[in-house]
Motif scaffolding. Structure first.
Motif, PDB file in Angstrom:
ATOM      1  N   MET A  23      43.922  49.395  50.986  1.00 35.61           N
ATOM      2  CA  MET A  23      44.034  48.580  50.006  1.00 35.61           C
ATOM      3  C   MET A  23      44.196  48.872  48.590  1.00 35.61           C
ATOM      4  SD  MET A  23      43.457  44.750  51.615  1.00 35.61           S
ATOM      5  CE  MET A  23      43.388  43.672  50.263  1.00 35.61           C
ATOM      6  N   ILE A  24      44.882  48.521  48.366  1.00 36.69           N
ATOM      7  CA  ILE A  24      45.219  48.366  46.854  1.00 36.69           C
ATOM      8  C   ILE A  24      44.990  46.940  46.336  1.00 36.69           C
ATOM      9  CG2 ILE A  24      45.937  50.193  46.778  1.00 36.69           C
ATOM     10  CD1 ILE A  24      48.734  49.677  46.008  1.00 36.69           C
ATOM     11  N   THR A  25      44.801  46.616  45.302  1.00 35.57           N
ATOM     12  CA  THR A  25      45.150  45.857  44.591  1.00 35.57           C
ATOM     13  C   THR A  25      45.147  45.795  43.289  1.00 35.57           C
ATOM     14  OG1 THR A  25      42.757  45.093  46.249  1.00 35.57           O
ATOM     15  CG2 THR A  25      43.394  43.383  43.599  1.00 35.57           C
ATOM     16  N   GLN A  26      46.050  44.630  42.806  1.00 35.83           N
ATOM     17  CA  GLN A  26      47.004  45.069  41.719  1.00 35.83           C
ATOM     18  C   GLN A  26      46.099  44.692  40.218  1.00 35.83           C
ATOM     19  OE1 GLN A  26      50.230  42.610  40.894  1.00 35.83           O
ATOM     20  NE2 GLN A  26      50.906  43.926  39.162  1.00 35.83           N
ATOM     21  N   TYR A  27      46.319  45.731  39.321  1.00 35.23           N
ATOM     22  CA  TYR A  27      44.775  45.309  38.096  1.00 35.23           C
ATOM     23  C   TYR A  27      46.352  44.275  36.824  1.00 35.23           C
ATOM     24  CZ  TYR A  27      42.685  47.199  33.599  1.00 35.23           C
ATOM     25  OH  TYR A  27      42.063  47.223  32.662  1.00 35.23           O
ATOM     26  N   THR A  28      44.891  43.349  36.926  1.00 33.96           N
ATOM     27  CA  THR A  28      44.843  42.148  36.201  1.00 33.96           C
ATOM     28  C   THR A  28      44.632  41.986  34.790  1.00 33.96           C
ATOM     29  OG1 THR A  28      43.582  41.156  37.318  1.00 33.96           O
ATOM     30  CG2 THR A  28      45.183  41.077  38.199  1.00 33.96           C
ATOM     31  N   ASP A  29      44.158  43.280  34.094  1.00 40.17           N
ATOM     32  CA  ASP A  29      43.484  42.819  32.870  1.00 40.17           C
ATOM     33  C   ASP A  29      44.501  42.918  32.249  1.00 40.17           C
ATOM     34  OD1 ASP A  29      41.108  42.459  34.037  1.00 40.17           O
ATOM     35  OD2 ASP A  29      39.847  44.773  33.600  1.00 40.17           O
ATOM     36  N   SER A  30      46.003  44.282  31.938  1.00 38.32           N
ATOM     37  CA  SER A  30      46.816  44.252  31.166  1.00 38.32           C
ATOM     38  C   SER A  30      47.837  44.901  32.398  1.00 38.32           C
ATOM     39  CB  SER A  30      46.713  45.287  30.146  1.00 38.32           C
ATOM     40  OG  SER A  30      46.171  46.073  30.827  1.00 38.32           O
TER      41      SER A  30
ATOM     42  N   THR B 114      49.086  53.000  41.735  1.00 41.99           N
ATOM     43  CA  THR B 114      49.928  53.348  43.148  1.00 41.99           C
ATOM     44  C   THR B 114      50.466  53.302  43.774  1.00 41.99           C
ATOM     45  OG1 THR B 114      47.320  53.324  43.322  1.00 41.99           O
ATOM     46  CG2 THR B 114      47.838  53.203  45.607  1.00 41.99           C
ATOM     47  N   ALA B 115      50.637  53.897  44.958  1.00 39.10           N
ATOM     48  CA  ALA B 115      52.146  52.966  45.968  1.00 39.10           C
ATOM     49  C   ALA B 115      51.997  53.620  47.457  1.00 39.10           C
ATOM     50  CB  ALA B 115      53.496  54.485  45.415  1.00 39.10           C
ATOM     51  N   LEU B 116      52.241  52.701  48.108  1.00 38.09           N
ATOM     52  CA  LEU B 116      51.950  53.185  49.441  1.00 38.09           C
ATOM     53  C   LEU B 116      53.231  52.835  49.952  1.00 38.09           C
ATOM     54  CD1 LEU B 116      49.607  49.749  49.818  1.00 38.09           C
ATOM     55  CD2 LEU B 116      49.090  52.525  50.017  1.00 38.09           C
ATOM     56  N   VAL B 117      52.981  54.101  50.860  1.00 40.74           N
ATOM     57  CA  VAL B 117      54.322  54.559  51.459  1.00 40.74           C
ATOM     58  C   VAL B 117      54.233  54.546  53.571  1.00 40.74           C
ATOM     59  CG1 VAL B 117      56.575  56.434  51.836  1.00 40.74           C
ATOM     60  CG2 VAL B 117      55.275  55.514  50.001  1.00 40.74           C
ATOM     61  N   TYR B 118      54.700  53.704  54.011  1.00 43.89           N
ATOM     62  CA  TYR B 118      54.748  53.638  55.326  1.00 43.89           C
ATOM     63  C   TYR B 118      55.881  53.378  55.668  1.00 43.89           C
ATOM     64  CZ  TYR B 118      53.878  51.040  59.728  1.00 43.89           C
ATOM     65  OH  TYR B 118      53.494  51.135  61.110  1.00 43.89           O
TER      66      TYR B 118
ATOM     67  N   THR C  39      56.384  56.813  62.563  1.00 43.60           N
ATOM     68  CA  THR C  39      55.670  57.560  62.979  1.00 43.60           C
ATOM     69  C   THR C  39      54.271  56.866  63.055  1.00 43.60           C
ATOM     70  OG1 THR C  39      54.900  58.442  60.273  1.00 43.60           O
ATOM     71  CG2 THR C  39      56.210  60.125  62.335  1.00 43.60           C
ATOM     72  N   LYS C  40      54.423  55.738  62.576  1.00 40.78           N
ATOM     73  CA  LYS C  40      53.810  54.509  61.905  1.00 40.78           C
ATOM     74  C   LYS C  40      52.295  55.269  60.687  1.00 40.78           C
ATOM     75  CE  LYS C  40      55.319  51.701  64.799  1.00 40.78           C
ATOM     76  NZ  LYS C  40      56.451  51.673  64.238  1.00 40.78           N
ATOM     77  N   GLU C  41      52.757  55.795  60.338  1.00 44.96           N
ATOM     78  CA  GLU C  41      51.335  56.346  59.193  1.00 44.96           C
ATOM     79  C   GLU C  41      52.085  56.210  58.141  1.00 44.96           C
ATOM     80  OE1 GLU C  41      51.549  60.258  59.408  1.00 44.96           O
ATOM     81  OE2 GLU C  41      51.028  60.414  60.921  1.00 44.96           O
ATOM     82  N   CYS C  42      50.817  56.167  56.779  1.00 44.29           N
ATOM     83  CA  CYS C  42      50.660  54.947  55.970  1.00 44.29           C
ATOM     84  C   CYS C  42      49.841  56.257  54.752  1.00 44.29           C
ATOM     85  CB  CYS C  42      50.104  54.046  55.342  1.00 44.29           C
ATOM     86  SG  CYS C  42      50.022  53.240  53.815  1.00 44.29           S
ATOM     87  N   VAL C  43      50.502  57.067  53.827  1.00 41.24           N
ATOM     88  CA  VAL C  43      50.417  57.369  52.974  1.00 41.24           C
ATOM     89  C   VAL C  43      50.214  57.018  51.215  1.00 41.24           C
ATOM     90  CG1 VAL C  43      50.647  59.545  51.708  1.00 41.24           C
ATOM     91  CG2 VAL C  43      51.421  59.475  53.900  1.00 41.24           C
ATOM     92  N   GLU C  44      49.069  56.717  50.294  1.00 40.76           N
ATOM     93  CA  GLU C  44      48.556  56.441  49.520  1.00 40.76           C
ATOM     94  C   GLU C  44      49.171  57.548  48.113  1.00 40.76           C
ATOM     95  OE1 GLU C  44      44.575  54.868  47.517  1.00 40.76           O
ATOM     96  OE2 GLU C  44      45.609  53.679  49.179  1.00 40.76           O
TER      97      GLU C  44
ATOM     98  N   ASP D  95      45.723  52.231  54.376  1.00 38.67           N
ATOM     99  CA  ASP D  95      46.473  50.967  55.563  1.00 38.67           C
ATOM    100  C   ASP D  95      47.836  50.882  54.525  1.00 38.67           C
ATOM    101  OD1 ASP D  95      44.993  51.380  57.492  1.00 38.67           O
ATOM    102  OD2 ASP D  95      43.637  50.380  56.746  1.00 38.67           O
ATOM    103  N   PHE D  96      48.284  50.072  55.182  1.00 41.58           N
ATOM    104  CA  PHE D  96      49.679  49.774  54.685  1.00 41.58           C
ATOM    105  C   PHE D  96      49.208  48.321  54.147  1.00 41.58           C
ATOM    106  CE2 PHE D  96      53.528  47.736  53.290  1.00 41.58           C
ATOM    107  CZ  PHE D  96      53.869  48.487  52.357  1.00 41.58           C
ATOM    108  N   GLU D  97      47.629  47.752  53.165  1.00 36.71           N
ATOM    109  CA  GLU D  97      47.472  46.245  52.580  1.00 36.71           C
ATOM    110  C   GLU D  97      47.596  45.862  51.459  1.00 36.71           C
ATOM    111  OE1 GLU D  97      43.848  45.907  55.043  1.00 36.71           O
ATOM    112  OE2 GLU D  97      44.613  45.830  56.840  1.00 36.71           O
TER     113      GLU D  97
END
Length: 141
Positions: free
Chosen positions: A1-8, A41-45, A49-54, A77-79
């Motif tokens: 799971m990745i979260t967008q950076y919000t400070d700047s 960070t990039a998530l590629v699903y 193959t149902k695989e996700c690479v970060e 995971d693609f979250e």
């Protein structure tokens, strides 16, 4: 799971965009955003193959003279959590899309196939394509 950076908020540079675009195949889903102060960070699903690479691209320091980037790759995971989609690149409904080099190859191959089919239609005068022969018969009347 990745979260967008919000400070700047910051958009990834064109070098980072190109690096991620080269990792994406034709039918992959992807999302690219800033996840730290000097980290993207990039998530590629891959739906086949149902695989996700970060892919995590991080800058070493804040000094402009000694900066270097490191790229790491791991399964994930693609979250994701998006706060401001203006600074996001994706094809899953958020932000802007990347210019993928894989599309250039697909377009050129499709054009070549269409040209070959048109050439065969002219050379064989409808022998391979009965629909052309039927259209030609109707147009004579």
């Amino acid at each position: 799971m990745i979260t967008q950076y919000t400070d700047s908020y910051s958009s990834p540079s064109s070098d980072i965009q190109n690096l991620v675009a080269n990792k994406i195949a034709l039918l992959d889903q992807y999302i690219l955003m800033q996840t730290g102060q000097y980290e993207y960070t990039a998530l590629v699903y891959n739906s086949n193959t149902k695989e996700c690479v970060e892919y995590t691209i991080s800058r070493s320091s804040t000094s402009s003279y000694s900066n270097y980037y490191t790229v790491s790759e791991s399964e994930s995971d693609f979250e994701y959590t998006v706060s401001n989609e203006y600074y996001v690149y994706s094809n899953v409904g958020y932000g802007k899309s990347l210019d993928l080099p894989v599309y250039d190859g697909v377009i050129s191959h499709c054009l070549m196939i269409m040209c070959c089919l048109a050439m065969f239609a002219v050379v064989f005068k409808g022998a391979l394509f009965p629909c052309i022969k039927a259209i030609r018969k109707r147009s004579r009347f």
